[in-house]
Design an enzyme around this catalytic site. Structure first.
Site, PDB file in Angstrom:
ATOM      1  N   HIS A   1      40.135  47.993  29.300  1.00  0.00           N
ATOM      2  CA  HIS A   1      38.884  47.464  29.824  1.00  0.00           C
ATOM      3  C   HIS A   1      39.140  46.314  30.802  1.00  0.00           C
ATOM      4  O   HIS A   1      39.704  45.293  30.429  1.00  0.00           O
ATOM      5  CB  HIS A   1      38.029  46.988  28.644  1.00  0.00           C
ATOM      6  CG  HIS A   1      36.642  46.614  29.038  1.00  0.00           C
ATOM      7  ND1 HIS A   1      35.754  46.023  28.169  1.00  0.00           N
ATOM      8  CD2 HIS A   1      35.983  46.758  30.202  1.00  0.00           C
ATOM      9  CE1 HIS A   1      34.607  45.813  28.780  1.00  0.00           C
ATOM     10  NE2 HIS A   1      34.720  46.257  30.029  1.00  0.00           N
TER      11      HIS A   1
ATOM     12  N   TRP B   1      40.461  49.921  56.286  1.00  0.00           N
ATOM     13  CA  TRP B   1      39.961  49.203  55.102  1.00  0.00           C
ATOM     14  C   TRP B   1      39.694  50.170  53.940  1.00  0.00           C
ATOM     15  O   TRP B   1      38.868  49.925  53.092  1.00  0.00           O
ATOM     16  CB  TRP B   1      38.700  48.400  55.443  1.00  0.00           C
ATOM     17  CG  TRP B   1      38.974  47.436  56.533  1.00  0.00           C
ATOM     18  CD1 TRP B   1      39.631  46.243  56.420  1.00  0.00           C
ATOM     19  CD2 TRP B   1      38.676  47.592  57.908  1.00  0.00           C
ATOM     20  NE1 TRP B   1      39.768  45.646  57.655  1.00  0.00           N
ATOM     21  CE2 TRP B   1      39.181  46.458  58.584  1.00  0.00           C
ATOM     22  CE3 TRP B   1      38.041  48.590  58.662  1.00  0.00           C
ATOM     23  CZ2 TRP B   1      39.059  46.289  59.960  1.00  0.00           C
ATOM     24  CZ3 TRP B   1      37.920  48.428  60.020  1.00  0.00           C
ATOM     25  CH2 TRP B   1      38.428  47.289  60.658  1.00  0.00           C
TER      26      TRP B   1
ATOM     27  N   ASN C   1      40.720  50.809  51.042  1.00  0.00           N
ATOM     28  CA  ASN C   1      41.419  50.409  49.820  1.00  0.00           C
ATOM     29  C   ASN C   1      40.376  50.080  48.778  1.00  0.00           C
ATOM     30  O   ASN C   1      39.682  49.076  48.870  1.00  0.00           O
ATOM     31  CB  ASN C   1      42.313  49.218  50.114  1.00  0.00           C
ATOM     32  CG  ASN C   1      43.231  49.522  51.296  1.00  0.00           C
ATOM     33  OD1 ASN C   1      43.959  50.492  51.276  1.00  0.00           O
ATOM     34  ND2 ASN C   1      43.114  48.729  52.367  1.00  0.00           N
TER      35      ASN C   1
END
Lengths: 164, 164, 164, 164, 164, 164, 164, 164, 164, 164
Positions: free
Chosen positions: F31, F132, F134
């Site tokens: 988590h 960009w 990512n």
């Protein structure tokens, strides 16, 4: 090398083995295990446990490396190439001085390069430029320490060692 | 060593195995897998899983190492060298005390050095200076725990163990 | 353990260090390097070089492991927890017997657990159930062997060792 | 899972820890070392020693894994998230039953995720889908076994454990 | 274990495989590759890829581990020891329920221990105390997904699977 | 690529994740752990766990890799570079379709390259030539499965997820 | 996948191989070395160098992976299963288009699974759900570049390649 | 490449071997050990010790790599493919210039690819696009240095080398 | 080296990068990652990814290694020591020819040795005896390929590259 | 050791470095990198690259190891402990003979043990029992070979070396 006068002065110290990996190897050898101490030109198999102590030609030589080993390792048998008596008699003479209590045996040079190199637990390389300078040390045991307990019966072939 | 009076006082504790790697090895052994507990001079193959507990001559001895193993490991069979009854009877007597429920079998000394050393899942080295002091422990199972479920039929050779 | 009568008979042998990894570690230590020999409960950092010799509670105890180390390792200083004199005086007494020539110093228990455990070159675990049984051995040198060459001038703090 | 009737029949066996790596980890822990037994969703750091026992949701649950650990590991202190009493009271109740002799302490959930996860010697993952189901076990010692030798003086905080 | 009422409630979740290494192994298996899911006593070869999920006796049992595997892995064939029908019929019954679409075949117990253990891509250890509880799962393919493209002609032995 | 007609036909299959190492990584995430799925030009740190799926320019693209991940991984939050809305709006639109239930947040591009790349548990490289491109996926949990047990009280911020 | 219009626009780029490990493998292959590019279900031996590019069913398919390999790797011979012409003719047709200059040869399917999988220098897994979709690429050399130096005499079987 | 005028100016320097791993390999070779210096297309076995010096086609070529090796390595014998005299005579001519004192022998090309590649201690890859450009160097010894000690008797086949 | 006439003949080939590890490194570099191509004397940190191509003095020189790298690697920026213009102008001139499209920047020599050497993803050693011959290559992207998709808006600083 | 008469006879050979790992280390050193050649008692950090050549007390001594290093390694600067001139003048005298062209500098003993040991690229252990026998060798370059190319301008501090 250590100056001459010093050599005499602390012979006891000279025999103390300092090399960490060699100390490990000797402590890891069991009865009958084989260590080869070899000259600078021995073709050590890639798969062997190799301890490379060679520095420059004939430094250290075989005697320099064998002496402290002889002091901390019981060599039951010492093997050498069958060509040694004829082709490198001075080296054979040194061996007999270093291991006065061992049995000696000759092995064919080809067998040392092949079967024995593959079987050795560890191979220690010296800088020796000594033809056929590859010595086989078979680990023995401290016979009196092993056979003196009550109820333990030594086999015949250890009998004389017990008396000696 | 622990003082005498202490030894009696917490026998239960003495059997608790503390060594981390040995605890791992025992928990990793399956039915029929072989562990060798050996004397200080056993030639352990380089490829073996080696647990070196040797400290100094006869420390720890075989009994010291075998006792806590016997308490946490079910040895179905215990093997020893065929030379043991004649040459090291005291050790054999100890073995029989340590493994009262195991089957015992002799193996030729040469077979232990060769085939068995290669086959062992783990080899535990003691400091024992005990000739032929190399004990073969074959992992067993807790027979009642394995054969008591409804519908599970034990084979004949486990029948008597179920009753006992 | 080895039978009593045997212990007397070859005291010399008892001190010979058999463990292969421990032999390596000792040979790898330099002047001032720290070895910790600890009880079974010492929290050894995961990143440490750990040699686990523990077998079962109090086997081997600290003395059993320290004795052969003391015979092959020059401990210049020996450290112990500041709580030892009050809480485990018998252990301190043993230490003084084992290392008659060493300087002794106390260290805070918390410092041993933290800074010293991180700094130690090797940590050797025994089976000792000995409160604060964590001994710090700082490697020394054989002073006469190092300072006797012509032209070498020993510093003042080694002067007395040279005479002794 | 094992059939109900069997569960009752060999409770003793259920507690015997079978996992080889977990047996290693427990034997490797020293006094004060931290083991985290966590739910299936705990973010275990990549650098941790991770033992993944999770199979499927809630299998095995925390109790299934904690029970045999509790039987072979002395947890001096047991830590849990400060949110546990309000948000997962049933789990807290189980913990208190499993570790009747331990001291309990709360830790902020963020601290468990950060500082404690980094400090843990080993992290054992269960399949539990149990919010805040991350239990901190701090290794203790068997107090009577450690403090009963002649000459050993237990500190005050262990006094009551000696009597009990 | 998870409370009964919960088990019914999210059967779908129960089948989701959580174990990271097992997920890797399943995804790495190709057509015909062998996975062995074994009881706690199987002698897993040292060279095998071993995933140890055993916790304590019969926890987790074979069904607990096989169920989520059956849900994410197509087992074309399922093998079991030739002794299973007589000696552990309940386990065989469970197997048939877990893999309704697989072909079943018997293998001699000795062959499983030897040839099959050596051939297995991965061996998953459960905690089962189930005699002959070593199940061989041979990876299959999703036949309709593989043979439905235009121009692809399924061999006869897959024909019926296409229709079903 | 798979022929068009096939794509429609087994959408369900397309989402099944086949990659063994990626299956491992997803099963290993806890988590809050971070996975970065990146374009072909992302400077992946040498110390990262790197899974390189790039083949050739724009193959596979981000959507191709993100789709099966989205199907087997609960992304609680999805992060993207603050420059994405202006400079690569089509990619942002795809993201919103792929993760309909996630919270979205922007991160400065420099922070993704530095702090986030260092923190990511795993970085999956696609062949995308997408500026960009990512994407930061923060692992979540299956809220109803985690908070439905008797006695478990969900915090406020999960309340609405429980109802939905 | 990349949008259609883009695919046309930079065909040249599509062929640039981006995968780092695959780039390494191709550069490491010598004349005659074997690379297998396989479908998602190929049983890759555990000892193989495995590059897993599979994502989801039929993604990437064989053509997607073979195309950039064909552009940077000279395949002297291309092998395929003897069942391919009858059972998966469309795949064979693609192969012939991708490697117009190679020699083609059939291999028995069993030989590919056994001897060839063991011999391959690297095995590249695609996501293809393509029966018998395991392609053998034998590395060749750029004949004109190798045989055009003065004094070098090409053997007969390369003669025609020189002229072409 | 270095400008022409420079090449003449420091021929001595050109021969000094700079590569660290190659320096290691040469120093590790024993009498009779085999080094293969190969062209860019040699199929180097995965298990070999591989030193890859290839940069681009024909850079570095065989002569560039062999020259500094010849200066620091005594090649007793030099082997080459039996096809070399007919198919690549210029390369053979270079070899004879580089190793004026060695014995030359031909080996079947297939034997070099198979038995010799498996036996080589190290394989050094150049960028050479030179058909059959795979040279076998068998390590020799400095004969006068090895056979000049008093008492050492050289065998007949070294006699002439002693005089020379 | 390859004969002159050949050099002209297949310029295209000369640029094809053959080295397997270097091919891997280039394919693994992301936007902005740093590769250093250095002379033979650069102090490469022990922790760096080191690719040692040095053979002998000035072989290969910087140009020989940089040329094929320049052909397969987009260097956005090229850095060099601030002392280069004065002390090794010929090398700077070569650099400008090899990377006509790159931005150039100077870095203090000390910064290259310290911060930059630590930051580099890979360091490639040549044999160059070229003072300050340590070149910093910062990985760029193929601007038109990355910014031509519909909806993608290039930032200003890439605008001119799009037009060119 | 080699017999006296032999020493004179092949001085040239004595300087040839035979040790494989040391040959590697020297070839891997760049301008300014530090090698420490130390006595047998130097506390070598666990993280260092350690080459242990120690055999027994004072064998090999510092001179024996330094001589062949001096012959194949350009030491720009040689450092030694500030206590050496007073406490071990004979060793300092040897150093000056072995490195006639180097700059000498003193370093505080504590700095050698701490900062310098951590910074050294490799540490070579001899058997010397020589107080403060820890020598710092800083790698230099062959000045004339590096600064003689057309267009290269040597800085002032190398000017005199160029003339010499």
């Amino acid at each position: 090398m250590a100056p001459k006068d010093n050599k005499e002065g602390n012979d006891m110290n000279r025999n103390r083995l300092l090399n960490a990996e060699l100390a490990h190897a000797i402590a890891a050898m069991g009865h009958g295990d084989l260590m080869i101490v070899c000259d600078a030109g021995f073709p050590i198999p890639s798969s062997a446990w190799r301890i490379d102590l060679a520095i420059s030609p004939d430094v250290p030589d075989l005697e320099t490396v064998l002496a402290p080993i002889a002091a901390s390792f019981i060599a039951e048998r010492v093997g050498y190439a069958d060509t040694l008596p004829v082709h490198n008699a001075p080296l054979l003479a040194k061996l007999k001085r270093l291991f006065p209590d061992a049995d000696f045996e000759t092995t064919k040079h080809e067998t040392i390069l092949g079967e024995m190199a593959a079987k050795a637990k560890v191979i220690v390389r010296t800088g020796a430029f000594d033809p056929w300078g590859n010595i086989l040390l078979y680990s023995g045991v401290d016979v009196p320490a092993w056979f003196s307990k009550p109820g333990v019966v030594a086999p015949d072939y250890y009998a004389k060692k017990m008396k000696g």
